[in-house]
Design a protein around this motif. Structure first.
Motif, PDB file in Angstrom:
ATOM      1  N   VAL A  50       0.768  -1.169   0.133  1.00 22.25           N
ATOM      2  CA  VAL A  50      -0.101   0.082  -0.039  1.00 22.25           C
ATOM      3  C   VAL A  50       0.869   1.333   0.005  1.00 22.25           C
ATOM      4  O   VAL A  50       0.206   2.301   0.319  1.00 22.25           O
ATOM      5  N   ARG A  51       2.244   1.142  -0.225  1.00 23.99           N
ATOM      6  CA  ARG A  51       3.096   2.276  -0.408  1.00 23.99           C
ATOM      7  C   ARG A  51       2.908   2.986  -1.637  1.00 23.99           C
ATOM      8  O   ARG A  51       2.065   2.536  -2.448  1.00 23.99           O
ATOM      9  N   ASP A  52       3.219   4.270  -1.689  1.00 26.09           N
ATOM     10  CA  ASP A  52       3.136   4.718  -3.264  1.00 26.09           C
ATOM     11  C   ASP A  52       3.860   4.218  -4.119  1.00 26.09           C
ATOM     12  O   ASP A  52       4.420   3.325  -3.960  1.00 26.09           O
ATOM     13  N   ARG A  53       3.690   4.400  -5.420  1.00 30.49           N
ATOM     14  CA  ARG A  53       4.068   3.605  -6.605  1.00 30.49           C
ATOM     15  C   ARG A  53       5.391   3.901  -6.799  1.00 30.49           C
ATOM     16  O   ARG A  53       6.267   2.714  -7.294  1.00 30.49           O
ATOM     17  N   PHE A  56       6.993   1.272  -4.575  1.00 28.78           N
ATOM     18  CA  PHE A  56       6.777   0.054  -4.912  1.00 28.78           C
ATOM     19  C   PHE A  56       7.685  -0.254  -6.074  1.00 28.78           C
ATOM     20  O   PHE A  56       8.379  -1.260  -6.012  1.00 28.78           O
ATOM     21  N   ASN A  57       7.687   0.512  -7.028  1.00 27.46           N
ATOM     22  CA  ASN A  57       8.580   0.236  -8.170  1.00 27.46           C
ATOM     23  C   ASN A  57      10.099   0.323  -7.922  1.00 27.46           C
ATOM     24  O   ASN A  57      10.930  -0.551  -8.541  1.00 27.46           O
ATOM     25  N   GLU A  58      10.514   0.877  -6.522  1.00 23.38           N
ATOM     26  CA  GLU A  58      11.943   0.818  -6.031  1.00 23.38           C
ATOM     27  C   GLU A  58      12.222  -0.351  -5.546  1.00 23.38           C
ATOM     28  O   GLU A  58      13.468  -1.019  -6.069  1.00 23.38           O
ATOM     29  N   GLU A  59      11.491  -0.993  -4.872  1.00 25.57           N
ATOM     30  CA  GLU A  59      11.768  -2.437  -4.175  1.00 25.57           C
ATOM     31  C   GLU A  59      10.520  -2.816  -3.508  1.00 25.57           C
ATOM     32  O   GLU A  59       9.835  -1.976  -2.748  1.00 25.57           O
ATOM     33  N   ARG A  60      10.203  -4.145  -3.767  1.00 25.87           N
ATOM     34  CA  ARG A  60       8.826  -4.555  -3.105  1.00 25.87           C
ATOM     35  C   ARG A  60       9.159  -6.251  -2.698  1.00 25.87           C
ATOM     36  O   ARG A  60      10.229  -6.871  -3.276  1.00 25.87           O
ATOM     37  N   ILE A  61       8.489  -6.925  -2.096  1.00 26.32           N
ATOM     38  CA  ILE A  61       8.171  -8.156  -1.929  1.00 26.32           C
ATOM     39  C   ILE A  61       7.955  -8.900  -3.153  1.00 26.32           C
ATOM     40  O   ILE A  61       6.955  -8.478  -3.967  1.00 26.32           O
ATOM     41  N   SER A  66       0.842  -3.639  -6.297  1.00 28.10           N
ATOM     42  CA  SER A  66       0.562  -2.439  -5.786  1.00 28.10           C
ATOM     43  C   SER A  66      -0.724  -1.954  -5.861  1.00 28.10           C
ATOM     44  O   SER A  66      -1.727  -1.917  -6.805  1.00 28.10           O
ATOM     45  N   MET A  67      -1.288  -1.561  -4.346  1.00 29.96           N
ATOM     46  CA  MET A  67      -2.535  -0.873  -4.238  1.00 29.96           C
ATOM     47  C   MET A  67      -2.320   0.164  -3.428  1.00 29.96           C
ATOM     48  O   MET A  67      -2.543   0.180  -2.060  1.00 29.96           O
ATOM     49  N   LEU A  72      -6.955   1.926  -2.362  1.00 32.85           N
ATOM     50  CA  LEU A  72      -7.023   0.557  -1.832  1.00 32.85           C
ATOM     51  C   LEU A  72      -8.852   0.257  -1.735  1.00 32.85           C
ATOM     52  O   LEU A  72      -9.100  -0.577  -2.445  1.00 32.85           O
ATOM     53  N   VAL A  73      -9.437   1.032  -1.361  1.00 28.64           N
ATOM     54  CA  VAL A  73     -10.882   0.815  -1.120  1.00 28.64           C
ATOM     55  C   VAL A  73     -11.466   0.735  -2.594  1.00 28.64           C
ATOM     56  O   VAL A  73     -12.618  -0.155  -2.442  1.00 28.64           O
TER      57      VAL A  73
END
Length: 133
Positions: A50-53, A56-61, A66-67, A72-73
Motif C-alpha cells: 500500500v506504499r506509493d508507486r 513500490f517500483n523501487e523495491e517490493r516483496i 501495488s494498491m 485501496l478501497v
C-alpha cells in the motif's frame, strides 16, 4: 553389522513430520509467517503493497501487487476475491493496520497486517524485486 541394522530399522520408522507445516493465518503476521507460507508453496494468497508507486517500483516483496492506500478501497473489490488470504504491508505498522482494517471493513474475510513491512521481510532474507536488489 549392528550399526547397519539399526540404520535400517530407524529408516523403517515413520517420520514424525517429513515436511514443515504452513503458518497459521492471523490478523497480524510476521515476515516469517508469510515466508513460511510461500516456502510451503501455498499459492492461494495475495500480498498487497500500500506504499506509493515510486516506493513500490523501487523495491517490493516478490510478487506483491501495488494498491496505494488512497486507491485501496476503490480497487480491491474489483480485483480481489473476498475469501482469499491477503497480506498487507506499508511504510509503517500504523499504515499497514489501517489498510488491513479498510479491507476488512470492505468485506474481505482474511486480511493480515504484515508487521515490520519490507524491512522485516528483507531482514529474514525474503526475496524482493524492483530497481533495488
Amino acid at each position: 553389522m549392528s550399526g547397519i541394522n539399526e540404520g535400517i530399522e530407524a529408516a523403517k520408522q515413520p517420520a514424525r513430520q517429513a515436511t514443515p507445516a504452513p503458518a497459521k493465518f492471523d490478523t497480524v503476521s510476521s515476515a516469517s509467517d508469510l515466508k513460511s507460507r510461500l516456502d510451503w508453496g501455498e499459492p492461494a494468497l495475495t500480498i498487497i503493497d500500500v506504499r506509493d508507486r515510486d516506493a513500490f517500483n523501487e523495491e517490493r516483496i516478490m510478487g506483491a501487487v501495488s494498491m496505494p492506500s488512497e486507491e485501496l478501497v476503490d480497487r480491491a473489490p474489483e480485483t480481489l476475491e473476498p475469501n482469499r488470504d491477503i497480506y498487507v504491508y506499508g511504510d509503517s505498522d500504523e499504515l499497514t493496520s489501517q489498510a488491513a482494517m479498510q479491507l476488512s471493513d470492505a468485506g474481505f474475510k482474511k486480511v493480515s497486517a504484515l508487521r515490520g513491512g519490507l524491512p522485516a521481510w528483507k531482514a529474514i532474507g525474503g526475496t524482493t524485486e524492483g530497481r533495488v536488489r
